[in-house]
Design a protein around this motif. Structure first.
Motif, PDB file in Angstrom:
ATOM      1  N   ALA A 163       0.544  14.662  -7.629  1.00 51.26           N
ATOM      2  CA  ALA A 163       1.509  14.122  -6.664  1.00 51.26           C
ATOM      3  C   ALA A 163       1.075  14.424  -5.233  1.00 51.26           C
ATOM      4  CB  ALA A 163       2.898  14.699  -6.939  1.00 51.26           C
ATOM      5  N   VAL A 164       0.563  15.621  -5.006  1.00 51.24           N
ATOM      6  CA  VAL A 164       0.106  15.985  -3.659  1.00 51.24           C
ATOM      7  C   VAL A 164      -1.072  15.111  -3.237  1.00 51.24           C
ATOM      8  CG1 VAL A 164      -0.953  17.825  -2.287  1.00 51.24           C
ATOM      9  CG2 VAL A 164       0.945  18.349  -3.841  1.00 51.24           C
ATOM     10  N   ILE A 165      -1.990  14.861  -4.168  1.00 56.64           N
ATOM     11  CA  ILE A 165      -3.146  14.019  -3.858  1.00 56.64           C
ATOM     12  C   ILE A 165      -2.707  12.596  -3.521  1.00 56.64           C
ATOM     13  CG2 ILE A 165      -5.220  12.964  -4.835  1.00 56.64           C
ATOM     14  CD1 ILE A 165      -5.639  15.528  -6.435  1.00 56.64           C
ATOM     15  N   LEU A 166      -1.823  12.019  -4.342  1.00 67.01           N
ATOM     16  CA  LEU A 166      -1.335  10.662  -4.081  1.00 67.01           C
ATOM     17  C   LEU A 166      -0.563  10.600  -2.764  1.00 67.01           C
ATOM     18  CD1 LEU A 166      -0.142   9.622  -7.656  1.00 67.01           C
ATOM     19  CD2 LEU A 166      -2.185   8.830  -6.445  1.00 67.01           C
ATOM     20  N   TYR A 167       0.257  11.599  -2.498  1.00 59.25           N
ATOM     21  CA  TYR A 167       1.028  11.632  -1.249  1.00 59.25           C
ATOM     22  C   TYR A 167       0.098  11.709  -0.046  1.00 59.25           C
ATOM     23  CZ  TYR A 167       4.595  13.082   2.123  1.00 59.25           C
ATOM     24  OH  TYR A 167       5.421  13.150   3.211  1.00 59.25           O
ATOM     25  N   THR A 168      -0.963  12.481  -0.168  1.00 59.82           N
ATOM     26  CA  THR A 168      -1.921  12.609   0.932  1.00 59.82           C
ATOM     27  C   THR A 168      -2.669  11.302   1.163  1.00 59.82           C
ATOM     28  OG1 THR A 168      -2.200  14.967   0.427  1.00 59.82           O
ATOM     29  CG2 THR A 168      -3.905  13.915   1.789  1.00 59.82           C
ATOM     30  N   ILE A 169      -3.062  10.644   0.064  1.00 64.30           N
ATOM     31  CA  ILE A 169      -3.854   9.416   0.186  1.00 64.30           C
ATOM     32  C   ILE A 169      -3.019   8.274   0.742  1.00 64.30           C
ATOM     33  CG2 ILE A 169      -5.085   7.632  -1.124  1.00 64.30           C
ATOM     34  CD1 ILE A 169      -6.034   9.831  -3.010  1.00 64.30           C
ATOM     35  N   PHE A 170      -1.793   8.125   0.229  1.00 65.97           N
ATOM     36  CA  PHE A 170      -1.003   6.945   0.560  1.00 65.97           C
ATOM     37  C   PHE A 170       0.023   7.159   1.668  1.00 65.97           C
ATOM     38  CE2 PHE A 170      -2.366   6.150  -3.842  1.00 65.97           C
ATOM     39  CZ  PHE A 170      -2.977   4.916  -3.657  1.00 65.97           C
ATOM     40  N   PHE A 171       0.221   8.387   2.135  1.00 69.43           N
ATOM     41  CA  PHE A 171       1.167   8.598   3.233  1.00 69.43           C
ATOM     42  C   PHE A 171       0.560   9.399   4.374  1.00 69.43           C
ATOM     43  CE2 PHE A 171       4.506  10.952   5.457  1.00 69.43           C
ATOM     44  CZ  PHE A 171       5.307   9.904   5.867  1.00 69.43           C
ATOM     45  N   VAL A 172       0.110  10.612   4.096  1.00 68.82           N
ATOM     46  CA  VAL A 172      -0.416  11.458   5.171  1.00 68.82           C
ATOM     47  C   VAL A 172      -1.644  10.821   5.807  1.00 68.82           C
ATOM     48  CG1 VAL A 172      -1.350  13.725   5.739  1.00 68.82           C
ATOM     49  CG2 VAL A 172       0.504  13.527   4.073  1.00 68.82           C
ATOM     50  N   GLY A 173      -2.570  10.347   4.959  1.00 72.34           N
ATOM     51  CA  GLY A 173      -3.793   9.732   5.496  1.00 72.34           C
ATOM     52  C   GLY A 173      -3.508   8.515   6.369  1.00 72.34           C
TER      53      GLY A 173
END
Length: 310
Positions: A34-44
Motif C-alpha cells: 500500500a505504501v509503494i502504491l500510494y507513493t507511486i500514484f499520489f506522492v510522486g
C-alpha cells in the motif's frame, strides 16, 4: 515450585520482545504494498506537479525555470479568480444546502413507513454516471423543459436557464446529485442510536427538533464531521458534471461556469490560450491541493469534539 515460576516468567519475558518484533515485521510487510502504491500514484505525481509548476513547459520541449511567476500570474488572472470563487461557492454554499437538505430528508423519512424505499429513491442519482445526470438535468431546465413548463403553468416568465443562469443550474444539479449520498451516510449513523433515547425524550415532551438537537446530532457527530470532510474534498475537484453542460471535444463550458478543475483542464488540453501550459496549470493544481488541505484541517479543528459513548 518457585523455580518453575521463575523459569516460566523468564521464558515469557524472553518471548515478549520477539513477539513484538514479529508483529512489527508482519505489519511492515503487509503495509509495504500500500505504501509503494500510494507513493507511486499520489506522492510522486504531487511532487512532480509542484516541480512542473515552477517551470514553463508545453509537455514536449525543454522546461524553462520560472520560479513563482506562475503563481503570481494566477492571482492576476481574472478567469482563475472567478473559477476559484465558483469553487468556494460550491464548497461553502453547496455544502450548507446539501447538509440542510440531508437532515431535513432524514427527519422526514424517520416517520415514514417505507423509509428504506425512500432512501433508495433519494440515493438513486449516485448510481448513474455524472454525464448522464447532467444531460437529464439539462433537459429539465431547457426551454421546453419541465421547469419552464411548471413556471408557465402558474403564470411566471420562464428565464433562459441554460444561458445567463447556467452556473446556478449547475450548482443546483450538484446539490441534487449529492444529497442522497449524504442522506444515506447520516441515516446509517442515526440508525445505530438506541431507540429508547428517543422514547425517553418523547416521554419528557421533547419534539422532533429538540430530539434532533439534543440526541441525533451529538450522538452522530463523528459521522457528520467525516461526511463534511468528504464533501470538502469532493466539492473542490468537481469536473465531469460541469464540463458536460457545455464542453465538447472542441469547446469548453462558458467561462463563468468554470471551477478550478475545469480551469486546469482548459489550460492544458482544453484549448485556452496559451494552450498546453502545463506549468501554469500545475500551479493552479498546487493551489487547489493546498486549499483542500487547509479547509480539511480547519474543518477538523472546528468540528472536533470528544466522542460520546453510548
Amino acid at each position: 515450585m518457585a523455580v518453575l515460576i521463575r523459569e516460566h516468567t523468564t521464558v515469557h519475558r524472553g518471548q515478549g520482545p520477539t513477539i513484538t518484533r514479529q508483529r512489527r515485521r508482519a505489519f511492515l510487510i503487509l503495509a509495504l504494498p500500500a505504501v509503494i502504491l500510494y507513493t507511486i500514484f499520489f506522492v510522486g505525481p504531487t511532487l512532480a506537479s509542484f516541480w512542473v509548476s515552477l517551470h514553463a513547459w508545453d509537455g514536449v520541449t525543454e522546461m524553462r525555470w520560472r520560479g513563482l511567476d506562475n503563481f503570481t500570474l494566477l492571482f492576476e488572472d481574472e478567469v482563475f479568480l472567478a473559477a476559484f470563487r465558483n469553487t468556494l461557492a460550491i464548497l461553502l454554499a453547496g455544502g450548507l444546502l446539501v447538509f440542510m437538505l440531508s437532515f431535513a430528508l432524514l427527519l422526514g423519512m424517520r416517520a415514514m413507513a417505507g423509509r428504506r424505499f425512500a432512501r433508495s429513491v433519494v440515493f438513486f442519482p449516485n448510481i448513474i454516471a455524472p454525464i448522464v445526470l447532467s444531460v437529464l438535468w439539462g433537459f429539465l431546465f431547457s426551454t421546453d423543459g419541465l421547469v419552464n413548463a411548471a413556471l408557465g403553468g402558474v403564470g411566471l416568465d420562464a428565464p433562459n436557464w441554460l444561458g445567463d443562469h447556467l452556473f446556478l443550474v449547475i450548482f443546483l444539479g450538484l446539490i441534487w446529485t449529492n444529497t442522497g449520498f449524504y442522506v444515506t451516510i447520516l441515516m446509517a449513523a442515526t440508525d445505530r442510536i438506541p431507540r429508547y433515547f428517543y422514547e425517553a425524550a418523547e416521554l419528557d415532551g421533547a419534539g422532533p427538533l429538540q430530539q434532533f438537537r439534543h440526541i441525533t446530532m451529538p450522538l452522530s457527530w463523528d459521522v457528520v464531521s467525516t461526511a463534511a470532510v468528504i464533501w470538502t474534498i469532493s466539492s473542490l475537484k468537481v469536473f465531469d458534471f460541469i464540463y458536460a453542460f457545455g464542453g465538447t471535444s472542441n469547446d469548453l463550458p462558458p467561462i463563468h461556469t468554470w471551477n478550478t478543475a475545469v480551469f486546469i483542464y482548459g489550460q492544458t488540453f482544453g484549448g485556452r490560450v496559451p494552450a498546453y501550459s502545463f506549468g501554469y496549470a500545475s500551479a493552479s493544481a498546487v493551489i487547489t491541493l493546498v486549499s483542500v488541505i487547509v479547509f480539511v484541517l480547519l474543518l477538523r479543528r472546528v468540528m472536533r469534539r470528544d466522542p460520546i459513548q453510548f
